[in-house]
Design a protein around this motif. Structure first.
Motif, PDB file in Angstrom:
ATOM      1  N   ALA A 226       1.032  -1.336  -0.034  1.00 60.24           N
ATOM      2  CA  ALA A 226       0.085  -0.093   0.071  1.00 60.24           C
ATOM      3  C   ALA A 226       0.756   1.161  -0.016  1.00 60.24           C
ATOM      4  CB  ALA A 226      -0.925  -0.106   1.101  1.00 60.24           C
ATOM      5  N   VAL A 227       1.921   1.380  -0.702  1.00 62.45           N
ATOM      6  CA  VAL A 227       2.612   2.344  -0.913  1.00 62.45           C
ATOM      7  C   VAL A 227       2.256   3.575  -1.665  1.00 62.45           C
ATOM      8  CG1 VAL A 227       4.837   3.242  -1.842  1.00 62.45           C
ATOM      9  CG2 VAL A 227       4.905   1.192  -0.352  1.00 62.45           C
ATOM     10  N   THR A 228       2.120   4.872  -1.174  1.00 65.52           N
ATOM     11  CA  THR A 228       1.667   5.884  -2.000  1.00 65.52           C
ATOM     12  C   THR A 228       2.714   7.100  -2.022  1.00 65.52           C
ATOM     13  OG1 THR A 228       0.673   7.261   0.126  1.00 65.52           O
ATOM     14  CG2 THR A 228      -0.882   5.482  -1.114  1.00 65.52           C
ATOM     15  N   ARG A 229       2.993   7.700  -2.844  1.00 70.10           N
ATOM     16  CA  ARG A 229       3.743   8.956  -2.825  1.00 70.10           C
ATOM     17  C   ARG A 229       3.102  10.185  -3.389  1.00 70.10           C
ATOM     18  NH1 ARG A 229       6.797  12.663  -1.450  1.00 70.10           N
ATOM     19  NH2 ARG A 229       9.175  12.812  -1.721  1.00 70.10           N
ATOM     20  N   THR A 230       3.263  11.330  -2.347  1.00 68.92           N
ATOM     21  CA  THR A 230       2.727  12.555  -2.672  1.00 68.92           C
ATOM     22  C   THR A 230       3.733  13.709  -2.641  1.00 68.92           C
ATOM     23  OG1 THR A 230       0.428  12.021  -1.981  1.00 68.92           O
ATOM     24  CG2 THR A 230       0.890  14.506  -2.434  1.00 68.92           C
ATOM     25  N   PHE A 231       3.843  14.416  -3.849  1.00 67.42           N
ATOM     26  CA  PHE A 231       5.095  15.211  -3.753  1.00 67.42           C
ATOM     27  C   PHE A 231       4.596  16.605  -3.221  1.00 67.42           C
ATOM     28  CE2 PHE A 231       6.555  12.136  -6.554  1.00 67.42           C
ATOM     29  CZ  PHE A 231       7.977  11.995  -6.209  1.00 67.42           C
ATOM     30  N   PRO A 232       5.175  17.256  -2.517  1.00 68.45           N
ATOM     31  CA  PRO A 232       4.742  18.674  -2.074  1.00 68.45           C
ATOM     32  C   PRO A 232       4.173  19.821  -2.902  1.00 68.45           C
ATOM     33  CG  PRO A 232       7.063  18.593  -1.384  1.00 68.45           C
ATOM     34  CD  PRO A 232       6.547  17.344  -1.910  1.00 68.45           C
ATOM     35  N   ALA A 233       3.587  20.627  -2.766  1.00 66.34           N
ATOM     36  CA  ALA A 233       3.082  21.797  -3.475  1.00 66.34           C
ATOM     37  C   ALA A 233       4.479  22.554  -4.065  1.00 66.34           C
ATOM     38  CB  ALA A 233       2.123  22.586  -2.830  1.00 66.34           C
ATOM     39  N   ARG A 234       4.495  23.110  -5.109  1.00 66.00           N
ATOM     40  CA  ARG A 234       5.553  23.913  -5.724  1.00 66.00           C
ATOM     41  C   ARG A 234       4.923  25.114  -6.225  1.00 66.00           C
ATOM     42  NH1 ARG A 234      10.488  20.130  -8.401  1.00 66.00           N
ATOM     43  NH2 ARG A 234      10.729  18.879  -6.499  1.00 66.00           N
TER      44      ARG A 234
ATOM     45  N   ARG B  25       2.724  27.697  -7.574  1.00 68.52           N
ATOM     46  CA  ARG B  25       1.050  27.650  -7.560  1.00 68.52           C
ATOM     47  C   ARG B  25       0.458  26.347  -7.830  1.00 68.52           C
ATOM     48  NH1 ARG B  25       0.051  32.827 -11.421  1.00 68.52           N
ATOM     49  NH2 ARG B  25       0.714  34.439 -10.237  1.00 68.52           N
ATOM     50  N   ALA B  26       1.267  25.288  -8.162  1.00 68.78           N
ATOM     51  CA  ALA B  26       0.920  23.925  -8.359  1.00 68.78           C
ATOM     52  C   ALA B  26       0.650  23.404  -6.889  1.00 68.78           C
ATOM     53  CB  ALA B  26       1.874  23.416  -9.053  1.00 68.78           C
ATOM     54  N   GLY B  27      -0.262  22.438  -6.951  1.00 70.16           N
ATOM     55  CA  GLY B  27      -0.861  22.011  -5.607  1.00 70.16           C
ATOM     56  C   GLY B  27       0.050  20.704  -5.349  1.00 70.16           C
ATOM     57  N   PRO B  28      -0.001  20.007  -4.178  1.00 72.20           N
ATOM     58  CA  PRO B  28       0.584  18.384  -4.396  1.00 72.20           C
ATOM     59  C   PRO B  28       0.329  17.817  -5.460  1.00 72.20           C
ATOM     60  CG  PRO B  28      -0.519  19.379  -2.182  1.00 72.20           C
ATOM     61  CD  PRO B  28      -0.909  20.185  -3.373  1.00 72.20           C
ATOM     62  N   THR B  29       1.279  16.763  -5.725  1.00 67.40           N
ATOM     63  CA  THR B  29       1.149  15.930  -6.729  1.00 67.40           C
ATOM     64  C   THR B  29       1.196  14.365  -6.595  1.00 67.40           C
ATOM     65  OG1 THR B  29       2.330  17.347  -8.231  1.00 67.40           O
ATOM     66  CG2 THR B  29       2.135  15.116  -9.035  1.00 67.40           C
ATOM     67  N   LEU B  30      -0.191  13.705  -6.538  1.00 68.26           N
ATOM     68  CA  LEU B  30      -0.002  12.358  -6.152  1.00 68.26           C
ATOM     69  C   LEU B  30       0.584  11.656  -7.247  1.00 68.26           C
ATOM     70  CD1 LEU B  30      -1.022  10.100  -4.465  1.00 68.26           C
ATOM     71  CD2 LEU B  30      -3.115  10.224  -5.473  1.00 68.26           C
ATOM     72  N   ALA B  31       1.791  10.898  -7.053  1.00 70.71           N
ATOM     73  CA  ALA B  31       2.568  10.283  -7.968  1.00 70.71           C
ATOM     74  C   ALA B  31       2.068   8.714  -7.988  1.00 70.71           C
ATOM     75  CB  ALA B  31       4.044  10.456  -7.819  1.00 70.71           C
TER      76      ALA B  31
END
Length: 270
Positions: free
Chosen positions: A12-20, A22-28
């Protein structure tokens, strides 16, 4: 595959990259679960940006999941370690070290005696076809020879698992095919029960089918494993397997899976 005693378990691995900016967080990566048995050769295939390299970096300990866990031989992965050998697409040899010195680097860092380091390097140099180039610097080598050295360096610590992130992606077509055959020769040279466990990331369908015993297909971002397909082709394999109907049938199915994800990604971005 021995699902009861996996070499690698991703839960159940997830990875969300933080906002940069004006772009919000990215769910990879969506929650991703997979397992790889000892000695399996598993390819991860998917469209660009689907998170396959992110997943491999998490297994390597070079990145941390936002949630979920990774265990190798039952032990949690919390960072890089010598039990994981990594080969990247870019040429990552140490430019200030010769071929032999690059291969000896891991055993040297582990504190092995110099004689043992040299024995390991000599054996692997012969195995990947680099005899006569022991004293060459990386800048003196072709791309294929640099990746041969990188493969030998990754094997020098006798890792529990070999992680390859599109290692032949920067090579020309002919050299890439020769490197695929070399990798299979190195992997299959060991007895079936002693073969290295391999996790191989690629975007090339032919490469995945030619090399792997299983192919995992990832969805478009945010990535997840959408298909897990065995490769019904016996080892050893050479280039002629690519002309068989079994190869063509699996390639066609995988092309359909990938095209579906590429179209979905394009529709999302439109």
């Amino acid at each position: 595959m021995d699902a009861t005693n996996p070499r690698l378990a991703v839960e159940a691995v997830t990875r969300t990259f933080p906002a940069r900016g004006r772009a919000g967080p990215t769910l990879a990566l969506q929650p991703t679960t997979l397992s790889v048995a000892p000695g399996e050769f598993v390819a991860i295939l998917g469209p660009s940006g689907c998170g396959k390299s992110t997943l491999l970096r998490i297994v390597a300990g070079l990145d941390r999941p936002t949630a979920g866990s990774v265990t190798l031989a039952g032990r949690p992965v919390t960072g890089p370690g010598p039990e994981r050998g990594m080969v990247f697409q870019s040429y990552t040899l140490f430019p200030w070290l010769t071929v032999e010195q690059n291969i000896r680097f891991g055993p040297r860092e582990r504190g092995l005696p110099e004689a043992a380091q040299r024995e390991i390097a000599a054996r692997l140099i012969a195995r990947v076809g680099l005899r006569g180039f022991e004293g060459h610097w990386p800048r003196q080598l072709s791309g294929g020879m640099q990746q041969r050295t990188a493969l030998a360096r990754a094997l020098a610590n006798d890792p529990a698992i070999l992680l390859l992130d599109e290692p032949f992606g920067a090579l020309d077509h002919q050299t890439r095919e020769l490197m695929q055959e070399l990798l299979l020769e190195v992997w299959a040279a060991d007895a079936a029960g002693a073969r290295k466990t391999v996790l191989f990331v690629t975007h090339d369908i032919d490469e995945a089918v030619f090399l792997a015993s299983r192919v995992l297909v990832m969805s478009a971002r945010p990535g997840r494993v959408k298909a897990d397909l065995p490769v019904p082709l016996p080892y050893p394999r050479d280039w002629t397997v690519k002309t068989t109907s079994a190869f063509g049938a699996l390639k066609a199915r995988l092309m359909g899976e990938i095209r579906e994800e590429v179209r979905r990604a394009a529709a999302t971005e439109a």
